[in-house]
Design a protein around this motif. Structure first.
Motif, PDB file in Angstrom:
ATOM      1  N   GLY A 235       0.709  -1.056  -0.076  1.00 51.27           N
ATOM      2  CA  GLY A 235       0.077  -0.041   0.248  1.00 51.27           C
ATOM      3  C   GLY A 235       0.787   1.429   0.319  1.00 51.27           C
ATOM      4  N   ARG A 236       1.912   1.229  -0.403  1.00 48.93           N
ATOM      5  CA  ARG A 236       2.906   2.286  -0.125  1.00 48.93           C
ATOM      6  C   ARG A 236       3.081   2.979  -1.686  1.00 48.93           C
ATOM      7  N   ARG A 237       2.818   2.230  -2.381  1.00 53.59           N
ATOM      8  CA  ARG A 237       3.227   2.757  -4.124  1.00 53.59           C
ATOM      9  C   ARG A 237       2.117   2.272  -4.872  1.00 53.59           C
ATOM     10  N   ALA A 238       1.742   2.824  -6.119  1.00 58.52           N
ATOM     11  CA  ALA A 238       1.032   2.151  -7.133  1.00 58.52           C
ATOM     12  C   ALA A 238       1.579   2.145  -8.423  1.00 58.52           C
ATOM     13  N   LEU A 239       1.187   1.069  -9.294  1.00 59.78           N
ATOM     14  CA  LEU A 239       1.768   0.880 -10.389  1.00 59.78           C
ATOM     15  C   LEU A 239       0.984   1.615 -11.457  1.00 59.78           C
ATOM     16  N   LEU A 240       1.585   2.611 -12.254  1.00 63.14           N
ATOM     17  CA  LEU A 240       0.735   3.190 -13.352  1.00 63.14           C
ATOM     18  C   LEU A 240       0.988   2.681 -14.916  1.00 63.14           C
ATOM     19  N   THR A 241       0.250   2.505 -15.664  1.00 62.07           N
ATOM     20  CA  THR A 241       0.409   2.265 -17.161  1.00 62.07           C
ATOM     21  C   THR A 241      -0.084   3.786 -17.755  1.00 62.07           C
ATOM     22  N   LEU A 242       1.161   4.198 -18.288  1.00 66.24           N
ATOM     23  CA  LEU A 242       0.701   5.792 -18.855  1.00 66.24           C
ATOM     24  C   LEU A 242       1.101   5.749 -20.497  1.00 66.24           C
ATOM     25  N   ASN A 243       0.475   6.549 -21.016  1.00 65.54           N
ATOM     26  CA  ASN A 243       0.812   6.828 -22.583  1.00 65.54           C
ATOM     27  C   ASN A 243       2.121   7.602 -22.612  1.00 65.54           C
ATOM     28  N   THR A 244       2.940   7.173 -23.259  1.00 67.38           N
ATOM     29  CA  THR A 244       4.439   7.797 -23.610  1.00 67.38           C
ATOM     30  C   THR A 244       4.882   8.165 -24.771  1.00 67.38           C
ATOM     31  N   PRO A 245       4.730   9.129 -25.250  1.00 68.33           N
ATOM     32  CA  PRO A 245       4.955   9.731 -26.767  1.00 68.33           C
ATOM     33  C   PRO A 245       6.437  10.046 -26.972  1.00 68.33           C
ATOM     34  N   LEU A 246       7.062   9.303 -27.989  1.00 67.12           N
ATOM     35  CA  LEU A 246       8.240   9.141 -28.210  1.00 67.12           C
ATOM     36  C   LEU A 246       8.363   9.092 -29.784  1.00 67.12           C
ATOM     37  N   GLY A 247       9.311  10.100 -30.284  1.00 66.66           N
ATOM     38  CA  GLY A 247       9.212   9.753 -31.907  1.00 66.66           C
ATOM     39  C   GLY A 247       7.973  10.069 -32.710  1.00 66.66           C
ATOM     40  N   ARG A 248       7.779   9.101 -33.648  1.00 68.65           N
ATOM     41  CA  ARG A 248       6.532   9.084 -34.367  1.00 68.65           C
ATOM     42  C   ARG A 248       5.474   8.346 -33.735  1.00 68.65           C
ATOM     43  N   ALA A 249       5.595   7.680 -32.503  1.00 64.79           N
ATOM     44  CA  ALA A 249       4.752   6.935 -31.875  1.00 64.79           C
ATOM     45  C   ALA A 249       4.328   6.968 -30.694  1.00 64.79           C
ATOM     46  N   ASN A 250       3.255   6.310 -30.113  1.00 66.86           N
ATOM     47  CA  ASN A 250       2.980   6.472 -28.625  1.00 66.86           C
ATOM     48  C   ASN A 250       3.039   5.129 -27.973  1.00 66.86           C
ATOM     49  N   PHE A 251       3.582   5.116 -26.707  1.00 70.80           N
ATOM     50  CA  PHE A 251       3.850   3.841 -26.155  1.00 70.80           C
ATOM     51  C   PHE A 251       2.919   3.771 -24.823  1.00 70.80           C
ATOM     52  N   SER A 253       3.695   2.593 -21.220  1.00 71.07           N
ATOM     53  CA  SER A 253       4.852   2.345 -20.192  1.00 71.07           C
ATOM     54  C   SER A 253       4.621   2.379 -18.972  1.00 71.07           C
ATOM     55  N   LEU A 254       5.349   1.469 -18.289  1.00 67.30           N
ATOM     56  CA  LEU A 254       5.284   1.620 -16.680  1.00 67.30           C
ATOM     57  C   LEU A 254       5.808   2.636 -15.817  1.00 67.30           C
ATOM     58  N   TYR A 255       5.112   2.896 -14.779  1.00 65.20           N
ATOM     59  CA  TYR A 255       5.702   3.969 -13.849  1.00 65.20           C
ATOM     60  C   TYR A 255       5.105   3.632 -12.480  1.00 65.20           C
ATOM     61  N   THR A 256       5.972   3.989 -11.601  1.00 63.46           N
ATOM     62  CA  THR A 256       5.435   3.883 -10.035  1.00 63.46           C
ATOM     63  C   THR A 256       5.367   5.174  -9.759  1.00 63.46           C
ATOM     64  N   VAL A 257       4.500   5.354  -8.449  1.00 61.05           N
ATOM     65  CA  VAL A 257       4.039   6.376  -7.913  1.00 61.05           C
ATOM     66  C   VAL A 257       4.115   6.319  -6.454  1.00 61.05           C
ATOM     67  N   GLY A 258       4.785   7.023  -5.498  1.00 60.00           N
ATOM     68  CA  GLY A 258       4.540   6.981  -4.211  1.00 60.00           C
ATOM     69  C   GLY A 258       3.195   7.377  -3.617  1.00 60.00           C
ATOM     70  N   LEU A 259       2.689   6.992  -2.798  1.00 58.70           N
ATOM     71  CA  LEU A 259       1.496   7.187  -2.332  1.00 58.70           C
ATOM     72  C   LEU A 259       1.644   8.398  -1.012  1.00 58.70           C
ATOM     73  N   ASP A 260       2.864   8.547  -0.747  1.00 57.05           N
ATOM     74  CA  ASP A 260       3.195   9.573   0.213  1.00 57.05           C
ATOM     75  C   ASP A 260       3.670  11.056  -0.360  1.00 57.05           C
ATOM     76  N   ASP A 261       4.197  10.921  -1.521  1.00 58.76           N
ATOM     77  CA  ASP A 261       4.719  12.088  -1.982  1.00 58.76           C
ATOM     78  C   ASP A 261       4.196  12.472  -3.749  1.00 58.76           C
ATOM     79  N   GLY A 262       3.711  11.407  -4.155  1.00 59.19           N
ATOM     80  CA  GLY A 262       2.932  11.709  -5.476  1.00 59.19           C
ATOM     81  C   GLY A 262       3.934  11.546  -6.909  1.00 59.19           C
ATOM     82  N   VAL A 263       5.306  11.537  -6.404  1.00 59.33           N
ATOM     83  CA  VAL A 263       6.140  11.507  -7.321  1.00 59.33           C
ATOM     84  C   VAL A 263       6.281  10.275  -8.464  1.00 59.33           C
ATOM     85  N   VAL A 264       6.250  10.409  -9.787  1.00 61.10           N
ATOM     86  CA  VAL A 264       5.939   9.667 -10.727  1.00 61.10           C
ATOM     87  C   VAL A 264       7.231   9.255 -11.343  1.00 61.10           C
ATOM     88  N   ARG A 265       7.801   7.715 -11.324  1.00 55.91           N
ATOM     89  CA  ARG A 265       8.947   7.427 -11.770  1.00 55.91           C
ATOM     90  C   ARG A 265       9.095   6.340 -12.781  1.00 55.91           C
TER      91      ARG A 265
END
Length: 362
Positions: A235-251, A253-265
């Motif tokens: 319960g300390r973090r969440a896994l996010l699947t987000l759109n990641t535009p790079l070059g000519r395409a959209n991807f 990708s996976l990110y983590t976010v801390g539930l104590d700080d909101g920082v997406v990595r």
């Protein structure tokens, strides 16, 4: 025109090579030279997936290799596969049939403990619709998700209900585009739930309202719209699947976010070769390991310039990456060290199909 033709030929050659590889060898992640080498993922717990060897969503014991199909709905025999959703701490799975009716099956013996039957709305033209990621609470008493009240509803409502349908929370009090975040809600192990309301990370307690609001600190160029969210087992973090535009395409990708700080990595990124060739790569079905130290997922790819016919096969090796602060480069065309081995077939990767999410439970 000659340069364009060469480029198109290179893209077609790449997609042909990838398709051949899909049928003959494991396709998994590649680690860039400057990145640390990953250790092997633990072969413990039960992985739930659509896989070869079972014509249904199934439980695979990663130690013994025992494969146990979950019971499908009556409709699945006539209309196609059910959709399944679980959770790191969920006491039960949610099975959604092709008509949209829900059944709740406890996660050990798979006995049905409740249902929401939409059959009464047949032919009415006013059938309600649930979000694709309805989830059961850790104590097995409540259900969380989004609900469109009718076919014509533009926006769903975020709800918490008991298994027998009694309302607990009727909607979020916040103003945001609910339809764009209908896959971004999950339970925490202490019985609270977390969801995205636009660029806000919100924690609420059933019947008691919002407990915490944090602004998401997203990387530059990354938006939270159409996110998928899976809470970690602690319960300390969440896994996010987000759109990641790079070059000519959209991807995706996976990110983590801390539930104590909101920082997406960032946790995964497409490899430079995939970006250069414009092959959209989508990470899908991601799940935490039971100890929260790994994330397993599947991938899907398509070259948007060449249409749907260039899509990769639906079934791919299951990958697992450690959650240790690194960002891992994901590719299709080369075997790597992130493919989970199939305990039923030594030396071969475990193959899963992107028709359902993965769930990795103790």
């Amino acid at each position: 025109m000659r340069s364009t033709g060469r480029a198109r030929h290179r893209v077609m050659a790449l997609m042909t090579t990838l398709t051949m590889l899909a049928a003959t060898m494991p396709m998994t992640s590649v680690i860039a030279a400057e990145e640390p080498t990953a250790r092997a993922a633990p072969r413990v717990g039960r992985l739930f997936l659509d896989t070869n060897g079972a014509d249904a969503y199934a439980q695979l014991d990663l130690r013994s290799g025992t494969l146990t199909p979950l019971p499908g709905s009556a409709l699945s025999r006539r209309r196609g596969r059910d959709a399944w959703h679980g959770g790191a701490t969920a006491a039960a799975f949610v099975r959604t049939d092709q008509y949209g009716s829900l059944a709740f099956l406890e996660s050990r013996r798979f006995a049905q403990i409740g249902q929401v039957d939409l059959g009464a709305f047949a032919g009415s033209g006013d059938k309600p619709r649930f979000s694709p990621s309805v989830r059961v609470s850790p104590d097995g008493q409540l259900v969380l998700g989004y609900l469109w009240a009718s076919q014509n509803s533009r926006q769903p409502r975020l709800f918490v209900k008991t298994l027998n349908g009694r309302g607990v929370d009727g909607d979020s009090p916040l103003d945001y585009d609910r339809a764009a975040y209908a896959a971004a809600a999950d339970w925490l192990p202490d019985g609270r739930y977390v969801y995205l309301a636009g660029d806000q990370l919100v924690v609420a307690k059933p019947g008691a309202g919002i407990q915490q609001r944090l602004p998401l600190q997203l990387p530059a160029g990354i938006a939270s719209t159409n996110a998928e969210l899976r809470a970690s087992p602690d319960g300390r973090r969440a896994l996010l699947t987000l759109n990641t535009p790079l070059g000519r395409a959209n991807f995706r990708s996976l990110y983590t976010v801390g539930l104590d700080d909101g920082v997406v990595r960032p946790l995964t990124r497409p490899s430079p070769e995939v970006v250069r060739m414009g092959v959209s790569l989508g990470v899908t079905g991601a799940t935490w390991s039971p100890d929260g130290k790994w994330v397993a997922f599947l991938t899907r790819g398509v070259n948007s310039a060449m249409g749907a016919g260039s899509a990769m096969p639906m079934c791919q090796p299951v990958m697992a990456v450690p959650v240790d602060g690194s960002t891992w480069s994901v590719d299709y065309g080369r075997p790597g060290e992130f493919a989970l081995p199939d305990p039923r077939s030594p030396g071969r990767p475990l193959v899963g199909c992107a028709t359902n999410e993965l769930n990795w439970l103790p």
